[in-house]
Write a protein that holds these residues in place. Structure first.
Motif, PDB file in Angstrom:
ATOM      1  N   TYR A  10      33.464 129.554 -30.703  1.00  0.00           N
ATOM      2  CA  TYR A  10      34.875 129.810 -30.435  1.00  0.00           C
ATOM      3  C   TYR A  10      35.056 131.256 -29.996  1.00  0.00           C
ATOM      4  O   TYR A  10      34.209 132.115 -30.285  1.00  0.00           O
ATOM      5  N   PRO A  11      36.162 131.576 -29.309  1.00  0.00           N
ATOM      6  CA  PRO A  11      36.411 132.971 -28.909  1.00  0.00           C
ATOM      7  C   PRO A  11      36.436 133.892 -30.125  1.00  0.00           C
ATOM      8  O   PRO A  11      36.869 133.501 -31.210  1.00  0.00           O
ATOM      9  N   ALA A  12      35.958 135.118 -29.935  1.00  0.00           N
ATOM     10  CA  ALA A  12      35.950 136.096 -31.029  1.00  0.00           C
ATOM     11  C   ALA A  12      37.361 136.345 -31.526  1.00  0.00           C
ATOM     12  O   ALA A  12      38.325 136.308 -30.756  1.00  0.00           O
ATOM     13  N   GLY A  13      37.493 136.612 -32.813  1.00  0.00           N
ATOM     14  CA  GLY A  13      38.799 136.884 -33.388  1.00  0.00           C
ATOM     15  C   GLY A  13      38.861 136.420 -34.821  1.00  0.00           C
ATOM     16  O   GLY A  13      37.859 136.026 -35.419  1.00  0.00           O
ATOM     17  N   SER A  14      40.050 136.468 -35.396  1.00  0.00           N
ATOM     18  CA  SER A  14      40.275 136.011 -36.766  1.00  0.00           C
ATOM     19  C   SER A  14      41.124 134.750 -36.743  1.00  0.00           C
ATOM     20  O   SER A  14      42.095 134.652 -35.986  1.00  0.00           O
ATOM     21  N   TYR A  15      40.757 133.807 -37.581  1.00  0.00           N
ATOM     22  CA  TYR A  15      41.452 132.535 -37.679  1.00  0.00           C
ATOM     23  C   TYR A  15      41.814 132.307 -39.145  1.00  0.00           C
ATOM     24  O   TYR A  15      41.053 132.649 -40.041  1.00  0.00           O
TER      25      TYR A  15
ATOM     26  N   SER B 182      44.874 118.937 -44.245  1.00  0.00           N
ATOM     27  CA  SER B 182      44.249 120.006 -43.459  1.00  0.00           C
ATOM     28  C   SER B 182      44.572 119.855 -41.978  1.00  0.00           C
ATOM     29  O   SER B 182      43.848 120.359 -41.117  1.00  0.00           O
ATOM     30  N   ALA B 183      45.654 119.158 -41.672  1.00  0.00           N
ATOM     31  CA  ALA B 183      45.988 118.797 -40.294  1.00  0.00           C
ATOM     32  C   ALA B 183      46.289 119.999 -39.400  1.00  0.00           C
ATOM     33  O   ALA B 183      46.050 119.954 -38.190  1.00  0.00           O
ATOM     34  N   ALA B 184      46.790 121.095 -39.972  1.00  0.00           N
ATOM     35  CA  ALA B 184      47.204 122.237 -39.140  1.00  0.00           C
ATOM     36  C   ALA B 184      46.027 123.028 -38.591  1.00  0.00           C
ATOM     37  O   ALA B 184      46.181 123.797 -37.636  1.00  0.00           O
ATOM     38  N   GLY B 185      44.834 122.863 -39.145  1.00  0.00           N
ATOM     39  CA  GLY B 185      43.674 123.607 -38.672  1.00  0.00           C
ATOM     40  C   GLY B 185      43.768 125.090 -38.988  1.00  0.00           C
ATOM     41  O   GLY B 185      44.572 125.521 -39.812  1.00  0.00           O
ATOM     42  N   LEU B 186      42.906 125.867 -38.319  1.00  0.00           N
ATOM     43  CA  LEU B 186      42.863 127.322 -38.509  1.00  0.00           C
ATOM     44  C   LEU B 186      43.216 127.982 -37.183  1.00  0.00           C
ATOM     45  O   LEU B 186      42.343 128.209 -36.331  1.00  0.00           O
ATOM     46  N   PRO B 187      44.496 128.305 -36.945  1.00  0.00           N
ATOM     47  CA  PRO B 187      44.889 128.932 -35.683  1.00  0.00           C
ATOM     48  C   PRO B 187      44.454 130.396 -35.606  1.00  0.00           C
ATOM     49  O   PRO B 187      44.313 131.070 -36.621  1.00  0.00           O
ATOM     50  N   CYS B 188      44.254 130.865 -34.385  1.00  0.00           N
ATOM     51  CA  CYS B 188      43.918 132.267 -34.147  1.00  0.00           C
ATOM     52  C   CYS B 188      45.069 133.159 -34.594  1.00  0.00           C
ATOM     53  O   CYS B 188      46.238 132.871 -34.311  1.00  0.00           O
ATOM     54  N   ILE B 189      44.746 134.248 -35.301  1.00  0.00           N
ATOM     55  CA  ILE B 189      45.789 135.208 -35.704  1.00  0.00           C
ATOM     56  C   ILE B 189      45.596 136.565 -35.029  1.00  0.00           C
ATOM     57  O   ILE B 189      46.327 137.504 -35.308  1.00  0.00           O
ATOM     58  N   THR B 190      44.612 136.655 -34.123  1.00  0.00           N
ATOM     59  CA  THR B 190      44.425 137.860 -33.288  1.00  0.00           C
ATOM     60  C   THR B 190      44.543 137.393 -31.839  1.00  0.00           C
ATOM     61  O   THR B 190      43.537 137.236 -31.141  1.00  0.00           O
ATOM     62  N   VAL B 191      45.772 137.176 -31.407  1.00  0.00           N
ATOM     63  CA  VAL B 191      46.027 136.494 -30.134  1.00  0.00           C
ATOM     64  C   VAL B 191      45.459 137.226 -28.921  1.00  0.00           C
ATOM     65  O   VAL B 191      45.231 136.614 -27.870  1.00  0.00           O
ATOM     66  N   THR B 192      45.211 138.532 -29.029  1.00  0.00           N
ATOM     67  CA  THR B 192      44.654 139.257 -27.876  1.00  0.00           C
ATOM     68  C   THR B 192      43.201 138.873 -27.606  1.00  0.00           C
ATOM     69  O   THR B 192      42.698 139.090 -26.500  1.00  0.00           O
ATOM     70  N   THR B 193      42.521 138.288 -28.598  1.00  0.00           N
ATOM     71  CA  THR B 193      41.123 137.918 -28.388  1.00  0.00           C
ATOM     72  C   THR B 193      40.887 136.409 -28.350  1.00  0.00           C
ATOM     73  O   THR B 193      39.992 135.943 -27.646  1.00  0.00           O
ATOM     74  N   CYS B 194      41.667 135.652 -29.122  1.00  0.00           N
ATOM     75  CA  CYS B 194      41.415 134.197 -29.150  1.00  0.00           C
ATOM     76  C   CYS B 194      42.640 133.365 -28.804  1.00  0.00           C
ATOM     77  O   CYS B 194      42.601 132.127 -28.903  1.00  0.00           O
ATOM     78  N   ALA B 195      43.733 134.029 -28.412  1.00  0.00           N
ATOM     79  CA  ALA B 195      44.934 133.354 -27.893  1.00  0.00           C
ATOM     80  C   ALA B 195      45.408 132.220 -28.800  1.00  0.00           C
ATOM     81  O   ALA B 195      45.678 132.438 -29.965  1.00  0.00           O
ATOM     82  N   SER B 196      45.490 131.007 -28.252  1.00  0.00           N
ATOM     83  CA  SER B 196      46.050 129.879 -29.012  1.00  0.00           C
ATOM     84  C   SER B 196      44.971 128.934 -29.536  1.00  0.00           C
ATOM     85  O   SER B 196      45.250 127.791 -29.889  1.00  0.00           O
TER      86      SER B 196
END
Length: 199
Positions: free
Chosen positions: A183-188, A96-110
């Motif tokens: 965490y910032p709003a968005g989808s991860y 599970s090393a990669a984590g859950l990155p943001c996929i809505t970069v306009t709201t939660c960036a990196s």
């Protein structure tokens, strides 16, 4: 904010799986040596567990969020053993090393949510001689090789007397998101890979 933890299986499939009858059960049958891992749905489907963090779950008193989507996920490992000097232990690990990155970069960036925020309750636990060797209730630790379970196969004497054997472990995991950090709003979205090995 929405988190999606994709549950995927990586398995060495060298033999056919047997139906589940108990948590860790050994039967002596005529089999070909191999190991089979199934996580979630059959047929190569990648199951998705979702966590909808909204309304009261955000503030003022956020609490853990139970996973939706597929709901409970069945994890089954079947190990077939032949011969006196064949493998004696089965180990199940998770990456599970990669984590859950943001996929809505306009709201939660990196932003990346660590998988250590996601835990599970394990049901159908073994209460017999293999108690504690199957998947216990816990959480991911964010590593590339977290040991989830380890159980033994029939020993030298048993194999000599009985011949080939099939040992199967089966647990059902119900996931939840700790929701202890804002965490910032968005989808991860992220993926956990499970691996079973005999040695």
């Amino acid at each position: 904010m929405r988190c999606a933890a994709v549950v995927a299986a990586a398995a060495a499939v060298l033999g056919a799986a047997a139906p589940a009858h108990a948590v860790i059960l050994t039967t002596f049958v005529s089999v070909t040596q191999g190991i089979t891992l199934r996580v979630g749905s059959a047929g190569g489907t990648v199951d998705e567990v979702t966590f909808d963090v909204s309304n009261a779950d955000v503030a003022p008193s956020p609490g853990a969020v139970t996973g939706g989507g597929v709901g409970a996920v069945l994890v089954t490992v079947s190990a077939d053993k032949t011969g006196l000097f064949s493998p004696s232990t089965v180990t199940l690990t998770a990456s599970s090393a990669a984590g859950l990155p943001c996929i809505t970069v306009t709201t939660c960036a990196s932003t990346v949510i660590p998988f250590s925020s996601i835990g599970w309750v394990s049901s159908n636990l073994d209460t017999g001689t293999n108690a504690g060797n199957d998947i216990q209730t816990g959480s991911f630790n964010g590593s590339a090789s977290q040991q989830l379970a380890q159980f033994g196969l029939p020993n030298f004497i048993q194999t000599f007397l009985q011949g080939s054997s099939r040992t199967q472990m089966s647990n059902t995991l119900t996931f939840s998101y700790a929701n202890s950090t804002l965490y910032p709003a968005g989808s991860y979205q992220g993926r956990v890979t499970f691996t079973a090995a005999m040695n």
